[in-house]
Design a protein around this motif. Structure first.
Motif, PDB file in Angstrom:
ATOM      1  N   UNK A   1      38.218  25.483  37.882  1.00 29.32           N
ATOM      2  CA  UNK A   1      38.084  26.252  39.133  1.00 29.32           C
ATOM      3  C   UNK A   1      39.354  27.072  39.342  1.00 29.32           C
ATOM      4  N   UNK A   2      39.153  28.367  39.573  1.00 28.95           N
ATOM      5  CA  UNK A   2      40.283  29.301  39.580  1.00 28.95           C
ATOM      6  C   UNK A   2      40.292  30.111  40.873  1.00 28.95           C
ATOM      7  N   UNK A   3      41.460  30.219  41.474  1.00 27.76           N
ATOM      8  CA  UNK A   3      41.646  31.111  42.629  1.00 27.76           C
ATOM      9  C   UNK A   3      41.342  32.537  42.158  1.00 27.76           C
ATOM     10  N   UNK A   4      40.434  33.280  42.862  1.00 28.96           N
ATOM     11  CA  UNK A   4      39.934  34.551  42.311  1.00 28.96           C
ATOM     12  C   UNK A   4      41.006  35.530  41.854  1.00 28.96           C
ATOM     13  N   UNK A   5      42.071  35.675  42.640  1.00 31.52           N
ATOM     14  CA  UNK A   5      43.065  36.678  42.253  1.00 31.52           C
ATOM     15  C   UNK A   5      43.899  36.252  41.051  1.00 31.52           C
ATOM     16  N   UNK A   6      43.767  34.995  40.656  1.00 32.90           N
ATOM     17  CA  UNK A   6      44.549  34.507  39.516  1.00 32.90           C
ATOM     18  C   UNK A   6      43.716  34.503  38.229  1.00 32.90           C
ATOM     19  N   UNK A   7      42.504  35.068  38.292  1.00 30.03           N
ATOM     20  CA  UNK A   7      41.578  34.943  37.162  1.00 30.03           C
ATOM     21  C   UNK A   7      42.183  35.418  35.835  1.00 30.03           C
ATOM     22  N   UNK A   8      42.755  36.598  35.826  1.00 31.09           N
ATOM     23  CA  UNK A   8      43.269  37.149  34.574  1.00 31.09           C
ATOM     24  C   UNK A   8      44.481  36.352  34.092  1.00 31.09           C
ATOM     25  N   UNK A   9      45.356  36.014  35.033  1.00 27.90           N
ATOM     26  CA  UNK A   9      46.543  35.230  34.675  1.00 27.90           C
ATOM     27  C   UNK A   9      46.121  33.874  34.089  1.00 27.90           C
ATOM     28  N   UNK A  10      45.187  33.212  34.766  1.00 28.34           N
ATOM     29  CA  UNK A  10      44.761  31.878  34.301  1.00 28.34           C
ATOM     30  C   UNK A  10      44.061  31.993  32.942  1.00 28.34           C
ATOM     31  N   UNK A  11      43.210  33.026  32.798  1.00 29.27           N
ATOM     32  CA  UNK A  11      42.515  33.222  31.518  1.00 29.27           C
ATOM     33  C   UNK A  11      43.513  33.368  30.373  1.00 29.27           C
ATOM     34  N   UNK A  12      44.559  34.136  30.635  1.00 29.91           N
ATOM     35  CA  UNK A  12      45.615  34.352  29.636  1.00 29.91           C
ATOM     36  C   UNK A  12      46.311  33.025  29.285  1.00 29.91           C
ATOM     37  N   UNK A  13      46.634  32.258  30.330  1.00 29.20           N
ATOM     38  CA  UNK A  13      47.343  30.990  30.110  1.00 29.20           C
ATOM     39  C   UNK A  13      46.443  29.980  29.391  1.00 29.20           C
ATOM     40  N   UNK A  14      45.153  29.987  29.728  1.00 25.47           N
ATOM     41  CA  UNK A  14      44.230  29.055  29.062  1.00 25.47           C
ATOM     42  C   UNK A  14      44.087  29.398  27.584  1.00 25.47           C
ATOM     43  N   UNK A  15      44.158  30.657  27.271  1.00 24.65           N
ATOM     44  CA  UNK A  15      44.037  31.077  25.861  1.00 24.65           C
ATOM     45  C   UNK A  15      45.130  30.447  25.001  1.00 24.65           C
ATOM     46  N   UNK A  16      46.263  30.137  25.627  1.00 20.39           N
ATOM     47  CA  UNK A  16      47.357  29.494  24.869  1.00 20.39           C
ATOM     48  C   UNK A  16      47.019  28.058  24.489  1.00 20.39           C
ATOM     49  N   UNK A  17      45.975  27.490  25.108  1.00 17.39           N
ATOM     50  CA  UNK A  17      45.542  26.128  24.737  1.00 17.39           C
ATOM     51  C   UNK A  17      44.505  26.176  23.609  1.00 17.39           C
ATOM     52  N   UNK A  18      44.307  27.345  23.028  1.00 14.92           N
ATOM     53  CA  UNK A  18      43.421  27.559  21.875  1.00 14.92           C
ATOM     54  C   UNK A  18      41.961  27.138  22.089  1.00 14.92           C
ATOM     55  N   UNK A  19      41.339  27.606  23.151  1.00 12.17           N
ATOM     56  CA  UNK A  19      39.905  27.298  23.312  1.00 12.17           C
ATOM     57  C   UNK A  19      39.089  28.038  22.256  1.00 12.17           C
ATOM     58  N   UNK A  20      37.905  27.516  21.950  1.00 10.73           N
ATOM     59  CA  UNK A  20      37.049  28.227  20.991  1.00 10.73           C
ATOM     60  C   UNK A  20      36.257  29.326  21.703  1.00 10.73           C
ATOM     61  N   UNK A  21      36.088  29.187  23.013  1.00  6.98           N
ATOM     62  CA  UNK A  21      35.371  30.212  23.782  1.00  6.98           C
ATOM     63  C   UNK A  21      35.683  29.993  25.275  1.00  6.98           C
TER      64      UNK A  21
END
Ligand code: 5RP
Length: 232
Positions: free
Chosen positions: A153-173
């Motif tokens: 669950x993500x605060x709407x204005x943080x969507x891009x920032x959180x998406x970027x940070x999550x990518x560092x955890x190497x998700x497959x999708x």
């Protein structure tokens, strides 16, 4: 005074309940554990809902006095329909909580949040001295992430920032969860968005790593929580 035309009274669970027989067995077990005066944390999803119906049946026959602390709007509405008084965490600590799960691994760690209620579910589970996870056998997996993504669950204005940070955890999708009967994304009861994040492996520190990202409200990972599983 009662409403003449009460929308709440005609509400039922939106979709057909899958594995209904198994869920009804688990529900009967949960209902049998309720004692008069209990304040119950009530999780979300069709299994928790089925358990709530069984509890309501006992209340009707035996006149038990219980209160429910619900984790979602649909469970709050179900309580209204069933005549079960609701309370909140400012007033009461639950005596115990029951909730469903999407995946349960051999260490009893969980993925939850298909229904989008993982924030309040985690709050209730952490607030309760005892939690029972109710599930049908399809929820048992050999590793977390086998069938379900981890909802975040993500605060709407943080969507891009959180998406970027999550990518560092190497998700497959990773996908923004989209609504079905509304245009655009799912908006949670807290006014936030949900990213569904798929992982090939979920090391134990993943829950803390996700939670540490600014803009993340909560994730649906429950790693190492002291829960008891009731599966039929
Ligand atoms: C909702 C949840 C539910 O408990 C989970 O999705 C299980 O639902 P069901 O009992 O319908 O399979 O975490 O946020």
């Amino acid at each position: 005074m009662k409403w003449d035309n009460n929308i709440i009274e005609s509400l039922a669970w939106g979709k057909a309940i899958t594995r209904k027989e198994e869920k009804e067995k688990v529900a009967a077990r949960i209902a049998s554990m309720v004692t008069d005066g209990d304040v119950l944390g009530v999780g979300s999803g069709s299994t928790a809902y089925t358990a709530l119906l069984s509890i309501a049946a006992r209340i009707k026959v035996e006149g038990l006095h219980i209160k429910a602390i619900p984790t979602s709007l649909e469970i709050t509405m179900a309580c209204a329909r069933l005549g079960i008084p609701v309370a909140n965490l400012d007033e009461y600590r639950p005596n115990w909580t029951f909730d469903g799960a999407d995946e349960i691994d051999p260490e009893l760690s969980l993925i939850k949040g298909r229904g989008g209620a993982m924030f309040r579910e985690k709050l209730l589970i952490n607030s309760s001295p005892k939690t029972y996870i109710v599930a049908d056998s399809s929820k048992m997996v050999s590793r977390l992430g086998e069938k379900f993504p981890v909802p975040v669950e993500v605060f709407p204005q943080a969507l891009t920032y959180v998406g970027e940070a999550l990518r560092r955890l190497s998700p497959s999708d990773m996908n923004l969860r989209m609504a079905e009967n509304k245009d655009g994304p799912v908006i949670t009861e807290n006014g936030n968005l949900i990213l569904d994040v798929w992982f090939d492996s979920i090391p134990p520190d993943t829950e803390a790593a996700i939670k540490s990202i600014t803009g993340v409200i909560e994730s649906g990972l429950f790693i190492g929580y002291p829960v008891e599983i009731i599966v039929m």
